[in-house]
Design a protein around this motif. Sequence first.
Motif, PDB file in Angstrom:
ATOM      1  N   GLU A  36       6.458   3.413   1.286  1.00 44.22           N
ATOM      2  CA  GLU A  36       5.458   2.503   0.720  1.00 44.22           C
ATOM      3  C   GLU A  36       4.064   2.853   1.215  1.00 44.22           C
ATOM      4  N   PHE A  37       3.952   3.219   2.485  1.00 41.35           N
ATOM      5  CA  PHE A  37       2.656   3.603   3.037  1.00 41.35           C
ATOM      6  C   PHE A  37       2.150   4.886   2.377  1.00 41.35           C
ATOM      7  N   ALA A 107     -14.094  -4.911  -0.038  1.00 45.52           N
ATOM      8  CA  ALA A 107     -13.423  -4.174   1.034  1.00 45.52           C
ATOM      9  C   ALA A 107     -12.623  -5.120   1.923  1.00 45.52           C
ATOM     10  N   GLY A 108     -13.035  -6.358   2.005  1.00 49.63           N
ATOM     11  CA  GLY A 108     -12.301  -7.338   2.802  1.00 49.63           C
ATOM     12  C   GLY A 108     -10.951  -7.692   2.216  1.00 49.63           C
ATOM     13  N   ARG A 109     -10.720  -7.359   0.960  1.00 49.11           N
ATOM     14  CA  ARG A 109      -9.449  -7.680   0.299  1.00 49.11           C
ATOM     15  C   ARG A 109      -8.467  -6.515   0.275  1.00 49.11           C
ATOM     16  N   VAL A 110      -8.793  -5.415   0.938  1.00 49.31           N
ATOM     17  CA  VAL A 110      -7.898  -4.257   0.978  1.00 49.31           C
ATOM     18  C   VAL A 110      -6.858  -4.467   2.072  1.00 49.31           C
ATOM     19  N   HIS A 111      -5.586  -4.210   1.753  1.00 49.19           N
ATOM     20  CA  HIS A 111      -4.487  -4.368   2.710  1.00 49.19           C
ATOM     21  C   HIS A 111      -3.847  -3.006   2.961  1.00 49.19           C
ATOM     22  N   LEU A 112      -4.083  -2.454   4.147  1.00 51.12           N
ATOM     23  CA  LEU A 112      -3.525  -1.148   4.473  1.00 51.12           C
ATOM     24  C   LEU A 112      -2.082  -1.241   4.953  1.00 51.12           C
ATOM     25  N   MET A 113      -1.695  -2.381   5.490  1.00 50.07           N
ATOM     26  CA  MET A 113      -0.316  -2.539   5.943  1.00 50.07           C
ATOM     27  C   MET A 113       0.552  -2.942   4.753  1.00 50.07           C
ATOM     28  N   PRO A 114       1.672  -2.281   4.565  1.00 52.92           N
ATOM     29  CA  PRO A 114       2.571  -2.618   3.453  1.00 52.92           C
ATOM     30  C   PRO A 114       3.269  -3.951   3.707  1.00 52.92           C
ATOM     31  N   ARG A 115       2.821  -4.968   3.027  1.00 54.93           N
ATOM     32  CA  ARG A 115       3.298  -6.327   3.285  1.00 54.93           C
ATOM     33  C   ARG A 115       4.759  -6.534   2.901  1.00 54.93           C
ATOM     34  N   ARG A 116       5.203  -5.942   1.796  1.00 52.15           N
ATOM     35  CA  ARG A 116       6.587  -6.161   1.360  1.00 52.15           C
ATOM     36  C   ARG A 116       7.585  -5.604   2.365  1.00 52.15           C
ATOM     37  N   PHE A 119       7.628  -7.785   5.452  1.00 54.28           N
ATOM     38  CA  PHE A 119       8.323  -9.035   5.173  1.00 54.28           C
ATOM     39  C   PHE A 119       9.831  -8.815   5.194  1.00 54.28           C
ATOM     40  N   ALA A 120      10.302  -7.701   4.609  1.00 54.23           N
ATOM     41  CA  ALA A 120      11.732  -7.397   4.600  1.00 54.23           C
ATOM     42  C   ALA A 120      12.247  -7.184   6.018  1.00 54.23           C
ATOM     43  N   ILE A 121      11.464  -6.511   6.851  1.00 52.77           N
ATOM     44  CA  ILE A 121      11.878  -6.287   8.238  1.00 52.77           C
ATOM     45  C   ILE A 121      11.957  -7.622   8.980  1.00 52.77           C
TER      46      ILE A 121
END
Length: 137
Positions: A36-37, A107-116, A119-121
Amino acid sequence: MNDTTPRHIGVVTLLGGILEDLQTLMRQEAQLLRDEFRLELSKTGRAASGFGIGILCAAIAALFLLLMLVHGLTVWAGLSLWASYGVVGGLLAGLSVVCLVRAQSMAGRVHLMPRRSLFAIKENVQWIKERVTYKRI
């Protein structure tokens, strides 16, 4: 003693299977996180190169249009050449401030960490905690 030996082997085998399944699950979750990353990084790279080419072409075009505007102001408004450059430069400075403020907001709305994946982990860890706690009770 013969009665406890098969049961002991069964429990050890069961625990070994659970640990093996847990290791497999963690490897799969780590692979999902990496994939995902990489996908997000690839999309970011393609978008950045498209923006770069577009910005370069727009900058060259804007330069020619601005030179045309400056010389047009000199002729049409009767301003001196330096005053025309000042007017156009001031307008561009104002526009750049507006664009930079909007870009900072986006730029404040960019998410570099894969949230899905995270969350699964977290769900898997919670499930494991519940199972371990349930077995102890």
